[in-house]
Design a protein around this motif. Structure first.
Motif, mmCIF file in Angstrom:
data_model
loop_
_atom_site.group_PDB
_atom_site.id
_atom_site.type_symbol
_atom_site.label_atom_id
_atom_site.label_comp_id
_atom_site.label_asym_id
_atom_site.label_seq_id
_atom_site.Cartn_x
_atom_site.Cartn_y
_atom_site.Cartn_z
ATOM 1 N N ILE A 186 0.863 -1.224 0.093
ATOM 2 C CA ILE A 186 0.123 0.047 0.116
ATOM 3 C C ILE A 186 0.907 1.358 0.032
ATOM 4 C CG2 ILE A 186 -1.874 1.165 1.091
ATOM 5 C CD1 ILE A 186 -2.711 -1.504 2.468
ATOM 6 N N ARG A 187 0.817 1.765 -1.210
ATOM 7 C CA ARG A 187 1.968 3.019 -1.394
ATOM 8 C C ARG A 187 1.206 4.283 -1.307
ATOM 9 N NH1 ARG A 187 3.722 6.317 -5.048
ATOM 10 N NH2 ARG A 187 6.178 6.816 -5.030
ATOM 11 N N GLY A 188 1.179 4.971 -0.513
ATOM 12 C CA GLY A 188 0.399 6.220 -0.747
ATOM 13 C C GLY A 188 -1.276 6.315 -0.750
ATOM 14 N N GLY A 189 -1.725 5.038 -0.357
ATOM 15 C CA GLY A 189 -3.357 4.622 -0.523
ATOM 16 C C GLY A 189 -3.517 4.061 -1.592
ATOM 17 N N GLU A 190 -2.523 3.680 -2.588
ATOM 18 C CA GLU A 190 -2.768 2.778 -3.540
ATOM 19 C C GLU A 190 -2.514 1.451 -3.437
ATOM 20 O OE1 GLU A 190 -3.972 3.676 -6.441
ATOM 21 O OE2 GLU A 190 -3.559 5.812 -6.889
ATOM 22 N N LYS B 237 2.948 -9.349 -7.727
ATOM 23 C CA LYS B 237 2.740 -10.305 -8.860
ATOM 24 C C LYS B 237 2.768 -9.615 -10.284
ATOM 25 C CE LYS B 237 0.995 -14.363 -10.856
ATOM 26 N NZ LYS B 237 0.720 -13.965 -12.152
ATOM 27 N N GLU B 238 2.057 -8.512 -10.494
ATOM 28 C CA GLU B 238 1.745 -7.706 -11.836
ATOM 29 C C GLU B 238 3.277 -7.237 -12.077
ATOM 30 O OE1 GLU B 238 -0.338 -4.008 -13.689
ATOM 31 O OE2 GLU B 238 -0.572 -4.503 -11.367
ATOM 32 N N ILE B 239 4.026 -6.784 -11.033
ATOM 33 C CA ILE B 239 5.419 -5.886 -11.513
ATOM 34 C C ILE B 239 6.465 -7.156 -11.793
ATOM 35 C CG2 ILE B 239 7.260 -4.436 -10.557
ATOM 36 C CD1 ILE B 239 4.855 -3.178 -8.671
ATOM 37 N N GLU C 36 7.135 1.642 -0.043
ATOM 38 C CA GLU C 36 7.820 1.978 -1.207
ATOM 39 C C GLU C 36 8.212 0.695 -1.743
ATOM 40 O OE1 GLU C 36 7.539 3.678 -3.809
ATOM 41 O OE2 GLU C 36 8.522 5.552 -3.131
ATOM 42 N N VAL C 37 8.039 0.694 -3.046
ATOM 43 C CA VAL C 37 8.266 -0.344 -4.192
ATOM 44 C C VAL C 37 9.800 -0.851 -4.371
ATOM 45 C CG1 VAL C 37 7.600 -1.610 -6.360
ATOM 46 C CG2 VAL C 37 6.100 -0.011 -5.195
ATOM 47 N N CYS C 38 10.114 -2.008 -3.623
ATOM 48 C CA CYS C 38 11.464 -2.481 -3.954
ATOM 49 C C CYS C 38 11.560 -3.725 -4.875
ATOM 50 C CB CYS C 38 12.090 -2.607 -2.623
ATOM 51 S SG CYS C 38 13.975 -3.273 -2.858
ATOM 52 N N ALA C 39 12.458 -3.705 -5.944
ATOM 53 C CA ALA C 39 12.437 -5.033 -6.908
ATOM 54 C C ALA C 39 13.865 -5.539 -6.354
ATOM 55 C CB ALA C 39 12.378 -4.421 -8.169
ATOM 56 N N CYS C 40 13.908 -6.986 -5.941
ATOM 57 C CA CYS C 40 14.925 -7.500 -5.819
ATOM 58 C C CYS C 40 15.222 -8.427 -7.066
ATOM 59 C CB CYS C 40 14.908 -8.267 -4.468
ATOM 60 S SG CYS C 40 14.555 -7.323 -2.836
ATOM 61 N N ILE C 41 16.251 -8.295 -7.615
ATOM 62 C CA ILE C 41 16.634 -8.864 -8.914
ATOM 63 C C ILE C 41 17.805 -9.708 -8.902
ATOM 64 C CG2 ILE C 41 16.952 -8.302 -11.365
ATOM 65 C CD1 ILE C 41 15.110 -5.924 -10.978
ATOM 66 N N GLU C 42 17.636 -10.758 -9.744
ATOM 67 C CA GLU C 42 18.906 -11.555 -9.974
ATOM 68 C C GLU C 42 18.897 -11.765 -11.437
ATOM 69 O OE1 GLU C 42 20.818 -16.278 -9.817
ATOM 70 O OE2 GLU C 42 18.563 -15.813 -8.917
ATOM 71 N N TYR D 292 2.571 4.992 -12.545
ATOM 72 C CA TYR D 292 3.962 5.472 -11.993
ATOM 73 C C TYR D 292 4.005 5.022 -10.510
ATOM 74 C CZ TYR D 292 1.056 8.367 -9.006
ATOM 75 O OH TYR D 292 0.139 8.973 -8.197
ATOM 76 N N PHE D 293 3.016 4.762 -9.905
ATOM 77 C CA PHE D 293 3.029 4.433 -8.484
ATOM 78 C C PHE D 293 3.521 2.875 -8.320
ATOM 79 C CE2 PHE D 293 -1.639 3.744 -9.540
ATOM 80 C CZ PHE D 293 -1.563 2.346 -9.203
ATOM 81 N N LYS D 294 3.527 2.073 -9.471
ATOM 82 C CA LYS D 294 3.984 0.774 -9.443
ATOM 83 C C LYS D 294 5.384 0.641 -9.702
ATOM 84 C CE LYS D 294 -0.693 -0.871 -10.995
ATOM 85 N NZ LYS D 294 -1.442 -1.583 -12.165
#
Length: 577
Positions: free
Chosen positions: A473-477, A482-484, A510-516, A538-540
């Motif tokens: 839940i980022r700023g109410g969104e 899974k979509e990202i 906040e959205v964090c992507a952990c990537i290999e 933008y918020f995703k």
């Protein structure tokens, strides 16, 4: 081309779903195929008679192979031995081991003599094993002495300090009051433990024969297996499975897998203690399929070798296992062309499915959605369209009812995300010894609340959006990771990605992507933002990116996202000057 029977199955599955209102996400699969009244032991007996010349199990690392009649004979001998050492109907037996052939023999032996099998993760430590034993009063533990880098014997000595000198016929330990027997799958002997061979050699011919006669006394509704949830947070819950539930759910899974069309050879990458293996392995017994253990401990290298050498037709694995297998095949380029790859235990992205088809040369990819609590609830149909393969977890399974509800427990419309709720022949009746969890998970009408964010469609298919607790839940969104994740996996240099919410003072998360990455290089936040620009709202779009060499996961292959969050937060705190 599909066989006529498979075409009929596909048509019937797409037309027999009953819906309550045209727009409400509530379906029940109504079928004319009846539920079967038999135990697992009776099912295997029928399989041994029908497929007497087929291999039931090939354990490559142990260099052992058993036909179905041989498996049945060894299991009945071990079952008679268990009775000889004092185990009686209903006593719980913990099998605490990796994928050894003895695991399978002991499991069948217990089902044949009415002993519920407690499937224990072989990575458990002493505190966790003690919890499981005491939670449900396990009477006997079967385990190896040593395996790879893990010493079961050392853990046993922590649990039972007097094991070296105890009476193996009746152990006594104040911290484990229910535990009376230990059986070691080992040549090493301890005064306080039986060896596997002790038990196998104990019965005479008459007592072995009596096990066949005993099958009529095993109740089809009795518990044949108890599994613990993966325990990604806190202590796990105990989930009982009956013979009736397992036989019937596995039967319909086998039909979806078209196991009756030919002799299938399974490359068995999944751990035996996991519900995935329980259902698919039992499905194979309806149709005489052969199981191949590539290795005692999970190894993508040995899995790929087994697929080639044993000409495996069907692959079983979690998405993480397929990521590993794709990486291995990209390097070795083995001559393989499996008919099917079945993925379950976690969410598979569309890009992963495409890679399985192109890199592993798999003809058909099938998805299974289920929980330890539900067994298989959604499963692929024969002849699905590419869009159904890439965007869903399958079609609702026979004798299953499903609905999707909002936070007020009101059923939502088709295509709207909400929490998936299940009823049906295979859904658990309740957790063992956990009234509080049962109150949280079931409503007064008997619906089981899965905790999964799910979208259900009118045609009987569904898809996971994510776990309710994973939702960011980022700023109410509301943001579904899974979509990202699915979108980022389409990046040419990203091998695996998991998206988590990191605490943020202003936005909440906040959205964090952990990537290999595929080549082991780093990938910057700016590169990810550019890739997502005008493709995601933008918020995703992740504002934080972490490059990973490995992900924290359970031994069943599930990513522990809470540990990812802890790791990222720790790194952030360490960087604060």
């Amino acid at each position: 081309m599909l066989a006529p029977s498979s075409i009929r199955l596909l048509e019937s599955c797409k037309n027999i779903c009953y819906r309550w209102r045209s727009t409400v996400a509530h379906l029940k699969y109504k079928t004319d195929l009846p539920l079967q009244s038999k135990t697992i032991g009776q099912l295997l007996e029928e399989c041994a008679e029908k497929f007497s010349d087929r291999a039931a199990i090939i354990a490559r690392e142990q260099r052992r192979q058993l036909t179905f009649p041989e498996l049945l004979d060894e299991a009945d001998r071990f079952a008679a031995g268990l009775r000889a050492i004092g185990l009686n109907y209903g006593d719980k037996v913990g099998i605490w081991a990796p994928n050894l052939i003895e695991w399978l023999i002991a499991n069948v032996a217990c089902t044949r003599t009415g002993l519920p099998v407690v499937a224990l993760n072989p990575a458990l430590q002493s505190r966790e094993v003690e919890y499981c034993i005491n939670k449900i009063n396990v009477k006997c533990i079967i385990c190896p002495a040593e395996s790879k880098h893990y010493s079961f014997k050392s853990v046993l000595n922590q649990l039972l300090p007097d094991l070296e000198h105890a009476d193996k016929w009746k152990l006594e330990c104040s911290s484990l009051p229910s535990l009376e027997k230990v059986i070691l799958i080992s040549e090493d002997s301890l005064r306080g433990a039986f060896t596997y061979n002790d038990v196998m050699n104990m019965p005479d011919a008459q007592s072995v024969k009596s096990i066949r006669d005993y099958q009529k006394k095993v109740d089809i509704h009795s518990v044949m297996n108890i599994q613990f949830t993966s325990g990604t947070t806190g202590f796990p819950k105990a989930i009982p499975r009956t013979h009736f539930q397992t036989v019937n759910n596995s039967y319909f899974v086998g039909k979806r897998m078209m196991l009756n069309e030919k002799h299938h050879i399974f490359c068995w990458q999944v751990p035996n203690f996991h519900a995935f293996g329980l259902i698919v392995g039992t499905a194979g017994w309806h149709n005489g399929s052969t199981i191949v253990y590539p290795s005692i401990h999970y190894s993508p290298e040995k899995s790929l070798e087994s697929i080639n050498k044993e000409r495996c037709t069907t692959l079983l694995g979690t998405p993480t296992m397929y990521v590993d297998l794709i990486r291995e095949q990209s390097t070795r380029n083995e001559d393989i062309s499996p008919d099917f790859a079945l993925t379950g235990g976690a969410i598979a992205s569309p890009q992963l499915v495409k890679d399985m088809q192109s890199v592993l040369n798999v003809k058909t990819v099938q998805s299974l959605y289920g929980l330890t609590e539900s067994l298989a609830a959604f499963f692929s149909l024969p002849g699905e369209s590419p869009s159904e393969v890439y965007t869903t977890v399958g079609h609702i399974v026979e004798h299953t009812e499903a609905k999707v509800v909002d936070s007020n427990k009101k059923t939502v419309d088709f295509g709207v995300p909400g929490e998936l709720c299940l009823k049906g022949a295979a859904i658990l009746d309740g957790y063992l010894g956990d009234d509080k969890k049962n109150e949280e998970s079931f409503d007064e009408e008997g619906w089981f609340y899965t905790g999964d964010q799910f979208v259900m469609f009118e045609n009987g298919y569904g898809n996971i959006v994510g776990r309710i607790k994973d939702m960011i839940i980022r700023g109410g969104e509301n943001i579904y990771p899974k979509e990202i994740e699915d979108f980022l996996r389409s990046h040419p240099n990203i091998l695996e990605v998991h998206v988590v919410g990191i605490p943020h003072k202003r936005l909440g998360e906040e959205v964090c992507a952990c990537i290999e990455t595929k080549d082991g290089s780093t990938i910057s936040t700016e590169e990810v933002k550019i890739f997502c620009d005008k493709k995601l709202a933008y918020f995703k779009i992740p504002t934080m990116v972490r490059t990973m060499k490995d992900f924290p996961k359970t031994t069943s292959g599930k990513i522990q996202k809470y540990k990812l969050v802890e790791q990222v937060v720790r790194e952030m705190n360490n960087n604060i000057v």
